[in-house]
Every structure is written in C-alpha cells, then in structure tokens.
Design an enzyme around this catalytic site. Structure first.
Site, PDB file in Angstrom:
ATOM      1  N   ASP A 388      17.808  38.287 -36.676  1.00 36.81           N
ATOM      2  CA  ASP A 388      17.810  38.719 -38.667  1.00 36.81           C
ATOM      3  C   ASP A 388      18.119  40.284 -38.484  1.00 36.81           C
ATOM      4  O   ASP A 388      18.892  40.860 -39.302  1.00 36.81           O
ATOM      5  CB  ASP A 388      16.693  39.156 -37.994  1.00 36.81           C
ATOM      6  CG  ASP A 388      15.776  37.931 -38.571  1.00 36.81           C
ATOM      7  OD1 ASP A 388      16.498  36.448 -38.512  1.00 36.81           O
ATOM      8  OD2 ASP A 388      14.621  37.422 -38.830  1.00 36.81           O
TER       9      ASP A 388
HETATM   10  P1  NAP Z   1      15.695  36.921 -34.580  1.00 38.65           P
HETATM   11  O1  NAP Z   1      15.739  37.065 -35.606  1.00 38.65           O
HETATM   12  O2  NAP Z   1      14.037  36.663 -34.266  1.00 38.65           O
HETATM   13  O3  NAP Z   1      16.247  35.481 -33.656  1.00 38.65           O
HETATM   14  C1  NAP Z   1      16.261  35.419 -32.366  1.00 38.65           C
HETATM   15  C2  NAP Z   1      17.154  34.357 -32.040  1.00 38.65           C
HETATM   16  O4  NAP Z   1      17.660  34.186 -30.698  1.00 38.65           O
HETATM   17  C3  NAP Z   1      17.106  32.709 -32.591  1.00 38.65           C
HETATM   18  O5  NAP Z   1      18.375  32.965 -33.306  1.00 38.65           O
HETATM   19  C4  NAP Z   1      16.980  32.092 -31.751  1.00 38.65           C
HETATM   20  O6  NAP Z   1      18.574  31.160 -31.472  1.00 38.65           O
HETATM   21  C5  NAP Z   1      17.915  32.912 -30.621  1.00 38.65           C
HETATM   22  N1  NAP Z   1      17.142  32.943 -29.108  1.00 38.65           N
HETATM   23  C6  NAP Z   1      16.093  32.179 -29.252  1.00 38.65           C
HETATM   24  N2  NAP Z   1      15.978  31.856 -28.011  1.00 38.65           N
HETATM   25  C7  NAP Z   1      17.137  31.960 -26.715  1.00 38.65           C
HETATM   26  C8  NAP Z   1      17.708  31.607 -25.526  1.00 38.65           C
HETATM   27  N3  NAP Z   1      17.079  31.722 -24.693  1.00 38.65           N
HETATM   28  N4  NAP Z   1      18.733  31.544 -25.745  1.00 38.65           N
HETATM   29  C9  NAP Z   1      19.348  32.542 -26.454  1.00 38.65           C
HETATM   30  N5  NAP Z   1      19.560  32.582 -28.065  1.00 38.65           N
HETATM   31  C10 NAP Z   1      17.732  32.424 -28.160  1.00 38.65           C
HETATM   32  O7  NAP Z   1      15.485  38.247 -32.951  1.00 38.65           O
HETATM   33  P2  NAP Z   1      16.375  39.727 -33.694  1.00 38.65           P
HETATM   34  O8  NAP Z   1      17.370  39.768 -34.261  1.00 38.65           O
HETATM   35  O9  NAP Z   1      15.549  40.627 -32.700  1.00 38.65           O
HETATM   36  O10 NAP Z   1      14.797  39.950 -34.493  1.00 38.65           O
HETATM   37  C11 NAP Z   1      13.724  40.455 -34.686  1.00 38.65           C
HETATM   38  C12 NAP Z   1      12.568  39.747 -35.305  1.00 38.65           C
HETATM   39  O11 NAP Z   1      11.430  39.655 -35.628  1.00 38.65           O
HETATM   40  C13 NAP Z   1      13.442  40.564 -36.995  1.00 38.65           C
HETATM   41  O12 NAP Z   1      12.817  39.710 -38.217  1.00 38.65           O
HETATM   42  C14 NAP Z   1      12.290  41.480 -37.027  1.00 38.65           C
HETATM   43  O13 NAP Z   1      11.729  41.870 -38.812  1.00 38.65           O
HETATM   44  C15 NAP Z   1      11.311  40.982 -36.330  1.00 38.65           C
HETATM   45  N6  NAP Z   1       9.906  41.310 -36.309  1.00 38.65           N
HETATM   46  C16 NAP Z   1      10.188  42.434 -35.368  1.00 38.65           C
HETATM   47  C17 NAP Z   1       9.176  43.081 -34.432  1.00 38.65           C
HETATM   48  C18 NAP Z   1       8.731  44.651 -33.456  1.00 38.65           C
HETATM   49  O14 NAP Z   1       8.285  45.366 -33.414  1.00 38.65           O
HETATM   50  N7  NAP Z   1       9.835  44.420 -32.902  1.00 38.65           N
HETATM   51  C19 NAP Z   1       8.072  43.239 -35.430  1.00 38.65           C
HETATM   52  C20 NAP Z   1       7.572  42.454 -36.495  1.00 38.65           C
HETATM   53  C21 NAP Z   1       8.932  41.768 -37.185  1.00 38.65           C
HETATM   54  P3  NAP Z   1      18.325  30.139 -31.219  1.00 38.65           P
HETATM   55  O15 NAP Z   1      17.208  29.384 -31.863  1.00 38.65           O
HETATM   56  O16 NAP Z   1      19.273  29.142 -31.943  1.00 38.65           O
HETATM   57  O17 NAP Z   1      18.502  29.985 -29.575  1.00 38.65           O
END
Ligand code: NAP
Length: 488
Positions: A388
């Site tokens: 994301d």
């Molecule tokens: P993300 O959008 O959740 O994407 C994580 C990606 O990691 C997934 O597409 C997944 O794809 C891949 N993944 C999972 N396990 C894996 C593995 N073992 N090896 C390789 N890839 C793996 O993560 P992000 O880009 O870090 O974004 C964070 C999200 O969380 C945002 O939408 C944000 O708004 C939300 N959020 C974060 C917080 C915070 O405080 N950090 C708070 C609230 C919301 P596959 O399944 O295809 O592997």
C-alpha cells in the site's frame, strides 16, 4: 523514618520518575537515542512504584506482593510476543491500565461518598467514563487484531445515533452526579454505560483502522490516568497521564495524516467495507517476474539502491537478510538507503525498530518526505514486502480508497523490484498498479528466503550477467529486460 521525612523521600522519587518519563519520550523520538529512552522509562517506573510502596498509608504488603507477582506473571509473556502481534499486545496493556483506573475510581467514589466535592466528582466521572470505555474498547481492538473477533466492521442503520446517545446519557449522569453527589445509585449505571459504549465504539471500525484506534485509546487511557491524578492528588499521575494522553493523541494524528484519513472517518466511516469491492479486478494483467540471480545482477550493476521495507519484511523476519544485502552491496560500492513510510507495517515506527534490530546504520534510514525527491535519480527501488505504501493509485485514482494517502514514489525509480509471495493485495485490500509497469520486476517468494538467495548470488555467484524478465499470469512469451545503469 517519621512521616514528614518519609513523604519527602516519596516526593523525590516521584520528581525523579516524572523527569525520567519526560526524558524517555524525548529520547524515544530518535532511533539513535531510543534505547536510552526505554531505559529511562523503565527506571522512572521502578522509582514510581518504589515511591508508592513507601507510602505510610499501606497497612499490609501481602496483597501488594500478590498483585506484583500476578502482574509479573502476566507481563513477562506479554513482553515476549512476536513483533507483528505488538499492536494487539499494546491494546491489552491499555485494557489492563484502563481497568485499573476504573476500579480505583469506583473504590474512591465509595470511600468518599456522599460528601464528594464537585471538582472531585467531575474528574472522578471523567476518570471512570474514559477508563471504562477504554477497557472494553481496547479488548475489542485486541480481539479484532488477533482475529478472535471478526475484523470487518459490524454496522447497522442508525449506529452512530445509538452510540452517541449512549455517550450523551453517560455524560448527563456525570453532570447530575456532580450537582447531586449523594445520588450514588447513578454511579454504577454510568460506569456500565461507558463499558457498553467502549464495545459499540470499536465494533463498527474495520481491522484496517485498529492501530489508529489503539493509539486513540492510548490517549484516553492517559487522560483517565491524569484525571485519577487529580482525584488522588498525585502530581506524578497527572504528569504521566498527560504525557500518555497527549503523545497518544499526537501519534493518532500522525497516523491519520499518513493515511490521509480524518478521525471522524476512522471512527464513523467503517473503512473495511471498501476493501472487499476494491480487490475485485486485480488479477489477469501481465507482470514481469525475475529470479534471484537476475535480481542480484541488476542490484550489482546499480549505483544507487533504495530499499523500501513493509509489512511483509516484518512477517518474514527478513530484516537480518536485508542487512546482509546492505553489506554485500555496500562492499561493491553501491549506495544503499532505506525509505521509511510513517505507516509501513502495522504499527508506528515498525520498520525503524526492525532495521535497528538488524543494526542498519540510522543515517541510512530516510523519511518519506526526504527520500521521495531522490527516487527519479535512483537506479533500483527494491520493495521488500511493502504494498500500500508504494501504490501510485493513491496519487492518481480518486476512486481508490487510499486516494490522497502520501506514498513513497517508488514508481519514479529507474527500475523497481518487488519481493512478495503473490499478487495478493496489501492491508487496504486493493490492487497496486506499480506491479504492471514496464520497469517493474516481481520477485515472487518469501522475503527472507528470496533475500537469502539474492545475497548468496551477490557473495558467491557471478552477478554480472545480462538480465531477462518474463511475463507471468497471462502466458505470454518471455521478453528481455535489459538493465544497463551507467557506472559513475
Ligand atoms: P501492506 O500494504 O499490508 O502489504 C504487505 C505485503 O507484504 C502484502 O502485499 C504481502 O503480499 C506481502 N507479504 C506478506 N508476507 C510476506 C512474506 N512472508 N514475504 C514477502 N512478502 C510478504 O504493507 P505496507 O506497504 O507496509 O503498508 C502498511 C499498511 O498498513 C497500510 O495500508 C497502512 O495504512 C496500514 N496501517 C499501518 C499502520 C501502522 O502504524 N504502520 C497503522 C494502521 C494501518 P503477499 O501476500 O503476496 O506476499
């Protein structure tokens, strides 16, 4: 020791604890001093507890000893949870803290009633209302994140009206109690309503927004502790509660901004509803994939590499492999930096913590606002389990649920490589146009093992060969992705 001397010692303990709490927050704001901040917080807490144990009002230490043992037995396993489970663990800590504040408030009311001064009654009501709603709200949040409860928002028509009416009733009861403190029969119903409100406040919120909600509940728990400080006339509690309340609130604001959401939207918008529909249509477009050998060759030929870590790196615990990659590339003269998005992962500072654990130098970690200008001059953006936070739809697609969320401009790099296991969406449940760009190579696999293979290629393999990518997911023929960075 006489009472006066004893009291002075306690005040010195409390003063030192307050100063240490303030310093702890200050030091924790930078990765370079964060460890010192944690130690300061720990010492502050020991002094606060030590000072409290010296209180001459304590008549028997037996129950306190039992409580300390019980707290330790619960606390140690809570501190040992996996990094990915920290948000729900934090929610549980808030629940315990808020329960404690509520119970102290209730006992305080019955100790003082019926002659409770108005100011005391007002802060006591604030204490128990915030404490009770934080207790049940935090339990619901932990349950959703642990998937004991359904993550999706549970909604019905008129929900906001029902919720706000309940809160209004609790406030009316509080005001009535301030004016008529002898109406003791209304006190427990007020607490009960706040407990129910906490449940109803959190169930309409989707799992996606839970970390922000937890941060907000952290703020409520702090405010209720500060209110308790006024009731108990404890400056330490007022200071610690105010620090907790304000820092939790600031963190919620930072997280909301980083996701381009408003509090109203988070609390009343039922975000998770959007995710289901947005996922549709994500499949069946061509993407190019590459092997670890090919990826290593591209990285070895680059001058500048920006690694973009995300939630997948945390899940795979790939941070130590990322460090090995950093070492291998740096030895080859490649400039490697790390792009940190404020909400990458599942909790604030998630990526900083993991990369610090792997001893990656702090000065290589660059915040989103600073690194974005650098992407057009970057040879390779290597996305490790982030999704994301790299999605260009946030910039370009007004229909996207993450439209307006600031992202890392990974798509502006000369070549993009994405390590993830599949084409599955990330947290927001939406497709990522980055994966279909001509310049993007998908490296399908678990982040840790794929990283391991790349490092192996860089250290033991040849890593200087011409690179070819191939189409996947629509069966088209392979095609060459010649990558030729000019060595400076
Ligand atoms: P993300 O959008 O959740 O994407 C994580 C990606 O990691 C997934 O597409 C997944 O794809 C891949 N993944 C999972 N396990 C894996 C593995 N073992 N090896 C390789 N890839 C793996 O993560 P992000 O880009 O870090 O974004 C964070 C999200 O969380 C945002 O939408 C944000 O708004 C939300 N959020 C974060 C917080 C915070 O405080 N950090 C708070 C609230 C919301 P596959 O399944 O295809 O592997």
């Amino acid at each position: 020791m006489n009472f006066a001397a004893n009291d002075q010692v306690i005040q010195v303990f409390y003063l030192a604890a307050s100063a240490l709490f303030i310093l702890a927050l200050k030091w924790m704001s930078s990765p370079a001093t964060a460890e010192r901040g944690v130690r300061a917080g720990e010492i502050g807490m020991v002094l606060a507890i030590g000072g409290t144990l010296l209180n001459h009002g304590i008549v028997d230490y037996k129950w306190i000893a039992i409580a300390v043992v019980l707290g330790t037995v619960i606390g140690i396993p809570l501190g040992l949870v996996r990094m990915t489970a920290v948000p729900q663990r934090t929610a549980l800590s808030h629940a315990f803290g808020a329960l404690c504040v509520t119970l102290v408030g209730i006992s305080d009311f019955y100790l003082r009633t019926p002659n409770v001064p108005r100011f005391t009654m007002a802060v006591l009501s604030l204490e128990v209302i915030l404490g009770a709603l934080t207790f049940t709200g935090s339990l619901m949040a932990a349950g959703k994140l642990q998937e004991i409860l359904p993550q999706r928002p549970l909604t019905y028509t008129g929900q906001n009206v029902v919720n706000l009416s309940l809160l209004a009733v609790a406030i009316v009861l509080a005001v009535y109690l301030v004016l008529h403190p002898w109406a003791t029969h209304l006190f427990l119903p007020m607490v009960g309503i706040a407990l129910v409100f906490g449940v109803l406040l959190v169930i309409p919120i989707g799992g996606a927004d839970m970390p922000t909600v937890i941060s907000l509940l952290n703020s409520y728990a702090g405010l209720s502790a500060a209110a308790m400080g006024f009731v108990l006339n404890s400056k330490l509690l007022i200071i610690a509660g105010a620090l907790d309340g304000s820092s939790g609130f600031i963190l919620s604001v930072i997280m909301s901004k980083a996701m381009n959401r408003s509090f109203t939207n988070i609390l009343f918008g039922a975000f998770g509803k959007v995710q289901v529909t947005a996922t549709a249509g994500a499949q069946a477009k061509p993407v190019r994939s590459a092997t670890a050998e090919e990826a290593a060759a591209i990285l070895a030929a680059a001058n500048t590499v920006v690694v973009v870590p995300g939630y997948g790196m945390a899940v795979a615990q790939a941070q130590h492999k990322v460090r090995e990659l950093y070492d291998a590339l740096t030895r080859r003269g490649v400039d490697v930096r790390f792009a940190i998005h404020p909400v990458a992962g599942r909790m604030p500072g998630h990526m900083n913590v993991l990369l610090a654990e792997a001893n990656i130098p702090y000065d290589r970690l660059i915040e989103m606002d600073d690194i974005n200008a650098e992407f057009p001059q970057t040879d390779v953006a290597l996305v490790v389990g982030a999704n994301d936070v790299t999605n260009p739809a946030a910039r370009t697609d007004p229909a996207s649920p993450i439209y307006g969320m600031p992202i890392l401009d990974v798509d502006k790099a000369r070549t993009v490589m994405v390590i993830k296991r599949s084409m599955s969406p990330g947290f927001a449940g939406i497709d990522n146009p980055l994966y279909y760009l001509e310049k993007t190579l998908m490296l399908f696999g678990d982040a840790k093992s794929f990283m391991n293979d790349i490092v192996h290629e860089l250290t033991d393999g040849k890593s200087g060969v011409v690179v070819s990518g191939r189409f996947v997911s629509n069966g088209q023929s392979p095609r060459v992705a010649a990558t030729d960075f000019e060595r400076t």
